[in-house]
Design an enzyme around this catalytic site. Structure first.
Site, PDB file in Angstrom:
ATOM      1  N   SER A 147     -19.191   4.260  45.418  1.00 26.09           N
ATOM      2  CA  SER A 147     -19.188   2.840  45.017  1.00 26.09           C
ATOM      3  C   SER A 147     -19.136   1.981  46.277  1.00 26.09           C
ATOM      4  O   SER A 147     -18.800   2.464  47.365  1.00 26.09           O
ATOM      5  CB  SER A 147     -17.946   2.584  44.154  1.00 26.09           C
ATOM      6  N   TYR A 160      -9.430   2.337  40.761  1.00 27.95           N
ATOM      7  CA  TYR A 160     -10.871   2.581  40.975  1.00 27.95           C
ATOM      8  C   TYR A 160     -11.171   2.650  42.473  1.00 27.95           C
ATOM      9  O   TYR A 160     -11.865   3.552  42.945  1.00 27.95           O
ATOM     10  CB  TYR A 160     -11.674   1.462  40.300  1.00 27.95           C
TER      11      TYR A 160
HETATM   12  P1  NAP Z   1     -21.276   3.583  32.199  1.00 28.07           P
HETATM   13  O1  NAP Z   1     -22.549   3.083  31.617  1.00 28.07           O
HETATM   14  O2  NAP Z   1     -19.972   3.125  31.660  1.00 28.07           O
HETATM   15  O3  NAP Z   1     -21.336   5.168  32.246  1.00 28.07           O
HETATM   16  C1  NAP Z   1     -20.211   5.946  32.539  1.00 28.07           C
HETATM   17  C2  NAP Z   1     -20.495   7.359  32.089  1.00 28.07           C
HETATM   18  O4  NAP Z   1     -19.335   8.170  32.355  1.00 28.07           O
HETATM   19  C3  NAP Z   1     -20.748   7.439  30.585  1.00 28.07           C
HETATM   20  O5  NAP Z   1     -21.703   8.417  30.327  1.00 28.07           O
HETATM   21  C4  NAP Z   1     -19.385   7.858  30.078  1.00 28.07           C
HETATM   22  O6  NAP Z   1     -19.422   8.484  28.817  1.00 28.07           O
HETATM   23  C5  NAP Z   1     -18.996   8.830  31.159  1.00 28.07           C
HETATM   24  N1  NAP Z   1     -17.569   9.130  31.074  1.00 28.07           N
HETATM   25  C6  NAP Z   1     -16.547   8.286  31.227  1.00 28.07           C
HETATM   26  N2  NAP Z   1     -15.382   8.934  31.015  1.00 28.07           N
HETATM   27  C7  NAP Z   1     -15.699  10.219  30.705  1.00 28.07           C
HETATM   28  C8  NAP Z   1     -14.946  11.363  30.356  1.00 28.07           C
HETATM   29  N3  NAP Z   1     -13.611  11.332  30.256  1.00 28.07           N
HETATM   30  N4  NAP Z   1     -15.601  12.522  30.106  1.00 28.07           N
HETATM   31  C9  NAP Z   1     -16.940  12.565  30.190  1.00 28.07           C
HETATM   32  N5  NAP Z   1     -17.719  11.510  30.494  1.00 28.07           N
HETATM   33  C10 NAP Z   1     -17.097  10.340  30.748  1.00 28.07           C
HETATM   34  O7  NAP Z   1     -21.202   3.168  33.719  1.00 28.07           O
HETATM   35  P2  NAP Z   1     -22.159   3.407  34.970  1.00 28.07           P
HETATM   36  O8  NAP Z   1     -22.166   2.120  35.705  1.00 28.07           O
HETATM   37  O9  NAP Z   1     -23.441   4.049  34.599  1.00 28.07           O
HETATM   38  O10 NAP Z   1     -21.243   4.405  35.799  1.00 28.07           O
HETATM   39  C11 NAP Z   1     -21.664   5.658  36.264  1.00 28.07           C
HETATM   40  C12 NAP Z   1     -20.974   5.950  37.584  1.00 28.07           C
HETATM   41  O11 NAP Z   1     -21.426   5.002  38.550  1.00 28.07           O
HETATM   42  C13 NAP Z   1     -19.458   5.818  37.537  1.00 28.07           C
HETATM   43  O12 NAP Z   1     -18.872   6.819  38.334  1.00 28.07           O
HETATM   44  C14 NAP Z   1     -19.227   4.451  38.167  1.00 28.07           C
HETATM   45  O13 NAP Z   1     -17.956   4.331  38.733  1.00 28.07           O
HETATM   46  C15 NAP Z   1     -20.319   4.439  39.197  1.00 28.07           C
HETATM   47  N6  NAP Z   1     -20.690   3.131  39.737  1.00 28.07           N
HETATM   48  C16 NAP Z   1     -21.209   2.157  38.934  1.00 28.07           C
HETATM   49  C17 NAP Z   1     -21.572   0.950  39.500  1.00 28.07           C
HETATM   50  C18 NAP Z   1     -22.181  -0.164  38.698  1.00 28.07           C
HETATM   51  O14 NAP Z   1     -22.381  -1.258  39.254  1.00 28.07           O
HETATM   52  N7  NAP Z   1     -22.503   0.020  37.453  1.00 28.07           N
HETATM   53  C19 NAP Z   1     -21.401   0.728  40.855  1.00 28.07           C
HETATM   54  C20 NAP Z   1     -20.854   1.739  41.630  1.00 28.07           C
HETATM   55  C21 NAP Z   1     -20.513   2.931  41.059  1.00 28.07           C
HETATM   56  P3  NAP Z   1     -19.131   7.634  27.467  1.00 28.07           P
HETATM   57  O15 NAP Z   1     -20.379   6.841  27.188  1.00 28.07           O
HETATM   58  O16 NAP Z   1     -18.825   8.672  26.469  1.00 28.07           O
HETATM   59  O17 NAP Z   1     -17.959   6.726  27.780  1.00 28.07           O
END
Ligand code: NAP
Length: 255
Positions: A147, A160
């Site tokens: 991140s 986080y």
């Molecule tokens: P998201 O749409 O909320 O996706 C998160 C994913 O993680 C979903 O598939 C969720 O499953 C899964 N997850 C969460 N808790 C879990 C658990 N206990 N067991 C299994 N799966 C779990 O968010 P995203 O933005 O795509 O995030 C993906 C990654 O990118 C994360 O690590 C996040 O920190 C990172 N990230 C995101 C951003 C951003 O701007 N969006 C920036 C930097 C880093 P469910 O749908 O079942 O909850």
């Protein structure tokens, strides 16, 4: 461009049902990989997209808020897809509150999912990759999703920031231990990507404007913007890239 070709590779993507995980799963399939979509919500939409590209997609149910399922995830992937070449540690959560009010529950939930499970799933996958390096003749690839808060402090997200700063450190440690054993460990640090994870920020008019103004590219990223970096780091083109945290951020950190 055969150095980017992933034909015949098996990629495990955690949290593949939506957002960045789905974007990465589809990009890896476009490059030729079969995909195991691991998560607590069945990744039916992702599976349809991967299969439409002519690749296999297996759904593996696992709640990664604890490390209980990590070995069975690896075992199920090996049984159903016959290998494990690439691990994308993408599943993650975020909790927001002022640090003076932050609860132990919000600390543990985020650190356990974003950091502890990342290490122990990497350990289970890494053991297989190291043991089968000779037989497969190719390097294993582990890519952690870091991140901007692997580099910066942020506000109101203490667990986080701790977890993602930890992911950056863990990426370097595992690279140091496993580079010579045939496994590449790297990370991608997405900037501000429009997903469920950032819905609260997108809906907050002031924060949304402040964020957009700071991104040199002038827009939020899309999950598909992360796919190219994931393909690169998963491919033999990146065989000599180790312990790197690659920002894909529209220029955010350059500002
Ligand atoms: P998201 O749409 O909320 O996706 C998160 C994913 O993680 C979903 O598939 C969720 O499953 C899964 N997850 C969460 N808790 C879990 C658990 N206990 N067991 C299994 N799966 C779990 O968010 P995203 O933005 O795509 O995030 C993906 C990654 O990118 C994360 O690590 C996040 O920190 C990172 N990230 C995101 C951003 C951003 O701007 N969006 C920036 C930097 C880093 P469910 O749908 O079942 O909850």
């Amino acid at each position: 461009m055969s150095v980017f070709d992933l034909t015949g590779r098996v990629a495990v993507v955690t949290g593949a049902n939506t957002g960045i995980g789905q974007g990465i799963a589809v990009a890896l399939a476009e490059a030729g990989a079969d995909v195991a979509a691991v998560g607590r919500t069945p990744a039916e939409e992702t599976a349809a997209k991967v299969r439409a590209l002519g690749r296999k997609c297996e759904l593996v149910g696992a709640d990664l808020s604890t490390i209980a399922p990590v070995q069975s995830v690896v075992d199920q992937v090996l049984a159903s897809l016959g290998g494990l070449d690439i691990l994308i540690n993408n599943a993650g959560i975020i909790r927001r509150a002022d640090s003076v009010d932050f609860t132990e529950e919000d600390w543990d939930a985020v650190v356990d999912t974003n950091l502890k499970s990342v290490f122990f799933l990497s350990q289970a996958a890494g053991r297989h990759m190291i043991a089968h390096r000779e037989a497969t003749g190719r390097r294993g690839k582990i890519i952690n999703i870091a991140s901007m808060l692997s580099f910066q402090g942020g506000i109101r997200v203490p667990s986080y920031t701790a977890s993602k700063s930890g992911v950056a450190g863990l990426t370097k440690l595992l690279a140091c231990e496993w580079a010579a054993k045939g496994v590449n460990v790297n990370a991608i640090a997405p900037g501000y990507i429009a997903t469920n994870n950032t819905a609260a920020l997108q809906e907050d008019e002031t924060r949304n404007r402040q964020i957009m103004e700071r991104i040199p590219e002038g827009r939020w990223g899309a999950p598909s913007d992360i796919g190219g970096a994931a393909v690169f780091l998963s491919s033999s083109a990146a065989d000599y890239v180790q312990g790197h945290v690659l920002a894909v951020d529209g220029g955010w950190l350059a500002r």
